[in-house]
Enzyme design. Structure first.
Site, short mmCIF file in Angstrom:
data_model
loop_
_atom_site.label_atom_id
_atom_site.label_comp_id
_atom_site.label_asym_id
_atom_site.label_seq_id
_atom_site.Cartn_x
_atom_site.Cartn_y
_atom_site.Cartn_z
N ASP A 1 22.86 41.63 46.14
CA ASP A 1 23.02 41.44 44.85
C ASP A 1 21.50 41.36 44.24
OD1 ASP A 1 25.65 40.71 43.98
OD2 ASP A 1 25.52 38.83 44.90
N GLN B 1 29.77 35.17 46.41
CA GLN B 1 30.49 35.42 45.11
C GLN B 1 30.07 34.22 44.24
OE1 GLN B 1 31.78 38.29 44.02
NE2 GLN B 1 32.23 37.39 41.96
N LYS C 1 35.58 44.84 45.84
CA LYS C 1 34.30 45.36 46.40
C LYS C 1 34.68 45.80 47.94
CE LYS C 1 31.42 42.18 43.49
NZ LYS C 1 30.73 40.84 43.45
N1 GUN Z 1 30.12 36.84 40.01
C1 GUN Z 1 30.11 37.64 39.00
N2 GUN Z 1 29.34 38.42 39.09
C2 GUN Z 1 28.87 38.60 40.29
C3 GUN Z 1 27.78 39.58 41.02
O1 GUN Z 1 27.42 40.25 40.60
N3 GUN Z 1 27.53 39.11 42.31
C4 GUN Z 1 28.16 37.96 42.69
N4 GUN Z 1 27.41 37.32 43.84
N5 GUN Z 1 28.72 37.05 42.03
C5 GUN Z 1 29.16 37.55 40.87
#
Ligand code: GUN
Length: 290
Positions: free
Chosen positions: A120, A97, A53
């Site tokens: 998100d 995350q 990211k």
């Molecule tokens: N863990 C797995 N996929 C995601 C996501 O799209 N966002 C977040 N915050 N954690 C994740």
């Protein structure tokens, strides 16, 4: 018939180019989008996701910061950090995350994030706004699926979309997005799940199948209608001694049989995966302008 491949890598790269131009325009106006990712603990998969990211942010000219916290971090300490980021002028988007260590309640963390920085789109206020047709953000993976359909000439309008999987992250929000009376949606949507008695009965009627079941290769060619479009959200590891790594990645769709029946299909990897990060960038850019 052999399906055309919906190339997520290529489409994601095109959208990234568009975002790079948009970010440059924002910077010229003194607006600098910044994503802050919070990673608690040392889950190797999460470390990879967060790193990717950050790389994507840099690639389009956005600022980013990763805050690494030890796995013993208390819920209170994490909440205090979120409170600080919620009011920090330089932070456009906050991403915590998941999964979090077991002693931290994920819902209370998600609920604490300022909805205007919730890139998100996990906060209940943002989830609710999808179903009432007034979204602030769109959740990244469902938005990636919708964009893949639109950019590959498979507009869901008027079509029957069958989604296999009812998760809060993919199945439910995607269904809520696609039933809206808006451009790029306006579909008839069926959700199949583990309580569905005969999944094939539904998928055989689908113009578009979205597989988000979380199980390797459960959607096979004989379950599909000829010429349908297939979006495969799954990422599963299957043991494969012929690979150096000892495994190969497969989706929730059995690609080999499905490609002979479908009209268009996403590969795994290289389908939905690359789109998810791109949609996160889009949300961060939007957050910077709120
Ligand atoms: N863990 C797995 N996929 C995601 C996501 O799209 N966002 C977040 N915050 N954690 C994740």
């Amino acid at each position: 018939m052999s399906a055309s491949i919906i190339d997520g890598k290529q489409i994601a790269s095109e959208i990234k180019d568009e975002i790079r131009d948009d970010v440059a325009r924002l910077r010229a106006r003194g607006i600098v989008p910044k994503l802050v990712a919070v990673l608690v603990g040392e889950n190797p998969a999460s470390q990879v996701y967060v790193r990717n990211k950050g790389i994507a942010c840099r690639d389009v000219g956005m600022d980013h910061e990763t805050i690494n916290l030890p796995s013993e971090t208390t819920q209170g300490a994490l909440l205090s950090l979120i409170e600080k980021l919620n009011v920090d002028q330089s932070t456009s988007g906050i991403l915590v995350q998941l999964p979090l260590p077991k002693h931290i309640n994920e819902n209370s963390i998600i609920h604490a994030i300022n909805p205007a920085k919730d890139v998100d789109c996990f906060h209940p206020s943002n989830v609710g706004r999808i179903s009432t047709g007034d979204p602030l953000f769109l959740p990244c993976t469902p938005a990636g699926c919708q964009e893949l359909l639109l950019r590959s000439g498979n507009d869901p309008a008027g079509k029957h979309v069958v989604i296999v999987g009812r998760s809060n992250i993919v199945g439910k929000p995607l269904a809520n997005m696609l039933i809206q009376k808006t451009n790029g949606a306006n579909a008839t949507v069926t959700i199949c799940h583990t309580g569905t008695r005969d999944v094939a009965f539904f998928t055989k009627q689908a113009d578009i199948v979205v597989a988000a079941a979380g199980k390797a290769e459960v959607i096979t060619g004989d379950m599909l209608k000829s010429g349908c479009a297939v979006i495969d959200v799954g990422i599963n590891r299957l043991k494969d001694e012929s690979k150096k790594s000892g495994y190969r990645l497969v989706g929730d769709v059995h690609f080999e049989s499905a490609k002979d029946v479908a009209g268009a299909i996403t590969p795994v990897p290289g389908g939905v995966g690359p789109m998810t990060i791109v949609m996160l960038l889009k949300n961060t850019m939007k957050a910077a302008q709120i």
